[in-house]
Design a protein around this motif. Structure first.
Motif, PDB file in Angstrom:
ATOM      1  N   ALA A  98       1.355  57.118  23.388  1.00 29.71           N
ATOM      2  CA  ALA A  98      -0.064  57.038  23.722  1.00 29.71           C
ATOM      3  C   ALA A  98      -0.886  57.793  22.693  1.00 29.71           C
ATOM      4  CB  ALA A  98      -0.309  57.615  25.111  1.00 29.71           C
ATOM      5  N   SER A  99      -2.038  57.258  22.364  1.00 32.27           N
ATOM      6  CA  SER A  99      -2.940  57.926  21.430  1.00 32.27           C
ATOM      7  C   SER A  99      -3.730  59.007  22.149  1.00 32.27           C
ATOM      8  CB  SER A  99      -3.885  56.908  20.810  1.00 32.27           C
ATOM      9  OG  SER A  99      -4.759  57.532  19.905  1.00 32.27           O
ATOM     10  N   GLU A 100      -3.909  60.163  21.507  1.00 34.06           N
ATOM     11  CA  GLU A 100      -4.653  61.269  22.081  1.00 34.06           C
ATOM     12  C   GLU A 100      -6.031  61.353  21.441  1.00 34.06           C
ATOM     13  OE1 GLU A 100      -2.490  64.875  21.710  1.00 34.06           O
ATOM     14  OE2 GLU A 100      -0.707  64.122  22.721  1.00 34.06           O
ATOM     15  N   ASP A 101      -7.005  61.751  22.248  1.00 31.80           N
ATOM     16  CA  ASP A 101      -8.349  61.946  21.731  1.00 31.80           C
ATOM     17  C   ASP A 101      -8.442  63.274  20.990  1.00 31.80           C
ATOM     18  OD1 ASP A 101      -9.235  59.564  22.824  1.00 31.80           O
ATOM     19  OD2 ASP A 101      -9.772  60.506  24.738  1.00 31.80           O
ATOM     20  N   GLY A 102      -9.473  63.417  20.196  1.00 32.95           N
ATOM     21  CA  GLY A 102      -9.708  64.662  19.479  1.00 32.95           C
ATOM     22  C   GLY A 102     -10.016  64.385  18.026  1.00 32.95           C
ATOM     23  N   PRO A 103     -10.514  65.397  17.327  1.00 29.26           N
ATOM     24  CA  PRO A 103     -10.891  65.202  15.926  1.00 29.26           C
ATOM     25  C   PRO A 103      -9.678  64.942  15.036  1.00 29.26           C
ATOM     26  CG  PRO A 103     -10.991  67.530  16.511  1.00 29.26           C
ATOM     27  CD  PRO A 103     -10.745  66.783  17.782  1.00 29.26           C
ATOM     28  N   ARG A 104      -9.797  63.959  14.175  1.00 29.51           N
ATOM     29  CA  ARG A 104      -8.720  63.655  13.230  1.00 29.51           C
ATOM     30  C   ARG A 104      -9.204  64.081  11.854  1.00 29.51           C
ATOM     31  NH1 ARG A 104      -6.866  57.829  15.911  1.00 29.51           N
ATOM     32  NH2 ARG A 104      -6.412  58.744  17.955  1.00 29.51           N
ATOM     33  N   THR A 105      -8.759  65.252  11.469  1.00 29.46           N
ATOM     34  CA  THR A 105      -9.283  65.891  10.268  1.00 29.46           C
ATOM     35  C   THR A 105      -8.392  65.687   9.052  1.00 29.46           C
ATOM     36  OG1 THR A 105      -8.196  67.950  10.936  1.00 29.46           O
ATOM     37  CG2 THR A 105     -10.484  67.651  11.623  1.00 29.46           C
ATOM     38  N   ALA A 106      -7.322  64.929   9.228  1.00 30.78           N
ATOM     39  CA  ALA A 106      -6.415  64.663   8.107  1.00 30.78           C
ATOM     40  C   ALA A 106      -5.933  63.223   8.199  1.00 30.78           C
ATOM     41  CB  ALA A 106      -5.235  65.629   8.138  1.00 30.78           C
ATOM     42  N   ARG A 107      -5.443  62.726   7.072  1.00 26.58           N
ATOM     43  CA  ARG A 107      -4.905  61.362   7.025  1.00 26.58           C
ATOM     44  C   ARG A 107      -3.507  61.411   6.425  1.00 26.58           C
ATOM     45  NH1 ARG A 107      -6.022  59.366   1.650  1.00 26.58           N
ATOM     46  NH2 ARG A 107      -7.213  60.949   0.505  1.00 26.58           N
ATOM     47  N   LEU A 108      -2.691  60.458   6.823  1.00 25.50           N
ATOM     48  CA  LEU A 108      -1.324  60.355   6.324  1.00 25.50           C
ATOM     49  C   LEU A 108      -1.258  59.247   5.290  1.00 25.50           C
ATOM     50  CD1 LEU A 108       1.495  61.707   7.059  1.00 25.50           C
ATOM     51  CD2 LEU A 108       1.999  59.507   8.148  1.00 25.50           C
ATOM     52  N   VAL A 109      -0.691  59.563   4.135  1.00 22.39           N
ATOM     53  CA  VAL A 109      -0.586  58.602   3.040  1.00 22.39           C
ATOM     54  C   VAL A 109       0.889  58.341   2.760  1.00 22.39           C
ATOM     55  CG1 VAL A 109      -1.065  58.173   0.596  1.00 22.39           C
ATOM     56  CG2 VAL A 109      -2.776  59.327   2.028  1.00 22.39           C
ATOM     57  N   VAL A 110       1.273  57.075   2.719  1.00 21.61           N
ATOM     58  CA  VAL A 110       2.648  56.707   2.350  1.00 21.61           C
ATOM     59  C   VAL A 110       2.586  55.748   1.162  1.00 21.61           C
ATOM     60  CG1 VAL A 110       3.514  57.021   4.694  1.00 21.61           C
ATOM     61  CG2 VAL A 110       2.733  54.757   3.968  1.00 21.61           C
ATOM     62  N   ARG A 111       3.678  55.732   0.416  1.00 19.99           N
ATOM     63  CA  ARG A 111       3.771  54.862  -0.764  1.00 19.99           C
ATOM     64  C   ARG A 111       5.113  54.140  -0.744  1.00 19.99           C
ATOM     65  NH1 ARG A 111       1.243  59.568  -2.244  1.00 19.99           N
ATOM     66  NH2 ARG A 111      -0.817  59.335  -3.229  1.00 19.99           N
ATOM     67  N   PRO A 112       5.165  52.891  -1.185  1.00 19.61           N
ATOM     68  CA  PRO A 112       6.408  52.115  -1.080  1.00 19.61           C
ATOM     69  C   PRO A 112       7.552  52.676  -1.908  1.00 19.61           C
ATOM     70  CG  PRO A 112       4.743  50.908  -2.338  1.00 19.61           C
ATOM     71  CD  PRO A 112       4.057  52.082  -1.724  1.00 19.61           C
ATOM     72  N   THR A 113       7.253  53.490  -2.903  1.00 20.13           N
ATOM     73  CA  THR A 113       8.306  54.031  -3.770  1.00 20.13           C
ATOM     74  C   THR A 113       8.672  55.465  -3.422  1.00 20.13           C
ATOM     75  OG1 THR A 113       6.628  54.730  -5.369  1.00 20.13           O
ATOM     76  CG2 THR A 113       7.638  52.558  -5.693  1.00 20.13           C
ATOM     77  N   SER A 114       8.117  56.025  -2.336  1.00 22.46           N
ATOM     78  CA  SER A 114       8.364  57.430  -2.021  1.00 22.46           C
ATOM     79  C   SER A 114       8.933  57.591  -0.613  1.00 22.46           C
ATOM     80  CB  SER A 114       7.057  58.242  -2.133  1.00 22.46           C
ATOM     81  OG  SER A 114       7.289  59.585  -1.752  1.00 22.46           O
ATOM     82  N   TYR A 115       9.894  58.494  -0.488  1.00 21.82           N
ATOM     83  CA  TYR A 115      10.446  58.850   0.812  1.00 21.82           C
ATOM     84  C   TYR A 115       9.625  59.946   1.494  1.00 21.82           C
ATOM     85  CZ  TYR A 115      14.668  56.210  -0.362  1.00 21.82           C
ATOM     86  OH  TYR A 115      15.563  55.222  -0.688  1.00 21.82           O
ATOM     87  N   LEU A 116       8.581  60.413   0.849  1.00 23.52           N
ATOM     88  CA  LEU A 116       7.736  61.455   1.392  1.00 23.52           C
ATOM     89  C   LEU A 116       6.437  60.864   1.934  1.00 23.52           C
ATOM     90  CD1 LEU A 116       8.153  63.991  -1.537  1.00 23.52           C
ATOM     91  CD2 LEU A 116       8.957  64.379   0.806  1.00 23.52           C
ATOM     92  N   ALA A 117       5.998  61.384   3.063  1.00 23.31           N
ATOM     93  CA  ALA A 117       4.655  61.095   3.574  1.00 23.31           C
ATOM     94  C   ALA A 117       3.774  62.294   3.240  1.00 23.31           C
ATOM     95  CB  ALA A 117       4.702  60.863   5.090  1.00 23.31           C
ATOM     96  N   GLU A 118       2.555  62.038   2.855  1.00 19.86           N
ATOM     97  CA  GLU A 118       1.649  63.109   2.442  1.00 19.86           C
ATOM     98  C   GLU A 118       0.482  63.247   3.413  1.00 19.86           C
ATOM     99  OE1 GLU A 118       2.343  62.877  -2.394  1.00 19.86           O
ATOM    100  OE2 GLU A 118       0.491  62.092  -1.538  1.00 19.86           O
ATOM    101  N   ILE A 119       0.140  64.476   3.722  1.00 23.86           N
ATOM    102  CA  ILE A 119      -1.012  64.764   4.572  1.00 23.86           C
ATOM    103  C   ILE A 119      -2.144  65.274   3.676  1.00 23.86           C
ATOM    104  CG2 ILE A 119      -1.901  66.129   6.491  1.00 23.86           C
ATOM    105  CD1 ILE A 119       0.965  66.325   7.541  1.00 23.86           C
ATOM    106  N   TRP A 120      -3.265  64.555   3.738  1.00 19.94           N
ATOM    107  CA  TRP A 120      -4.446  64.899   2.960  1.00 19.94           C
ATOM    108  C   TRP A 120      -5.613  65.130   3.913  1.00 19.94           C
ATOM    109  CZ3 TRP A 120      -4.695  65.213  -2.410  1.00 19.94           C
ATOM    110  CH2 TRP A 120      -3.574  64.751  -3.115  1.00 19.94           C
ATOM    111  N   PRO A 121      -6.627  65.900   3.491  1.00 18.19           N
ATOM    112  CA  PRO A 121      -7.833  66.007   4.321  1.00 18.19           C
ATOM    113  C   PRO A 121      -8.437  64.633   4.532  1.00 18.19           C
ATOM    114  CG  PRO A 121      -7.847  67.665   2.573  1.00 18.19           C
ATOM    115  CD  PRO A 121      -6.697  66.750   2.270  1.00 18.19           C
TER     116      PRO A 121
END
Length: 204
Positions: A180-203
């Motif tokens: 379930a999705s929770e309400d509240g401020p979303r102050t960061a975004r998740l970035v993924v790339r097809p060539t990377s095994y890492l997910a990145e959190i950015w403002p």
């Protein structure tokens, strides 16, 4: 150079440190528990090193130190206990200048990724990583979907994973069947790339 998971706030390496002796408290066991719940026991030990307070106050200090070391699950409790600490002690445990502590607590009330020493727009964290290099995923993460403040789900191969994070740490787990999705401020975004095994959190 191989990119590895990290939280920017934890890029410095804490010096080896001894835990204080406090009557009635087993801080060595608490350091083991920090590691068990995904935190960095060396950072925890460093945060507590040299602190001499009454046992009841040390419980508050230890909770804040464990959160600072990356134990995400005690975030709410640690924030409440942080308000009870003298500002100079809070600064020491958090590794912040004294004049930044109030900014930190005020910022955390609205943004779990806030850190007063970060420059605007800086990368907050890299998480996940390839299992062959000490990470947790055998495929690159794809299709990120926000599901609340500091929470996303991603596809990794045929499995859906849930990411929970804040400025100090994160937890990766299989996503529940109907997250379930929770309400509240979303102050960061998740970035993924097809060539990377890492997910990145950015403002955001």
């Amino acid at each position: 150079m191989i990119a590895r998971p990290y939280h920017r706030v934890n890029l410095d390496a804490p010096a080896p440190a001894e835990l204080p002796a406090v009557s009635g408290l087993d801080l060595a066991l608490s350091a083991d528990n920090v590691a068990r719940f995904g935190g960095d026991p060396h950072r925890y030990r460093h945060a507590l090193s040299g602190i001499s307070v009454a046992p009841e106050a040390m419980v508050d200090v230890a909770a804040v130190a464990a959160w600072r070391a990356g134990v995400l699950g005690i975030r709410a409790d640690a924030l409440a206990r942080l308000e009870r600490l003298p500002i100079d002690l809070a600064a020491r445990v958090l590794s912040l200048p004294v004049d930044a502590v109030v900014h930190f607590t005020n910022g955390q009330a609205v943004d779990r990724f806030y850190w007063p020493l970060h420059r605007p727009g800086e990368l907050i964290a890299r998480i996940g990583g390839f299992t062959g290099l000490g990470g947790v995923w055998q495929h690159p993460p794809t299709d990120p979907v926000p599901s609340g403040p500091g929470r996303w789900t991603v596809n990794v191969g045929t499995q859906r994973w849930q990411i929970d994070a804040d400025v100090f740490g994160h937890v990766l787990s299989p996503a529940p069947p109907a997250a379930a999705s929770e309400d509240g401020p979303r102050t960061a975004r998740l970035v993924v790339r097809p060539t990377s095994y890492l997910a990145e959190i950015w403002p955001a």
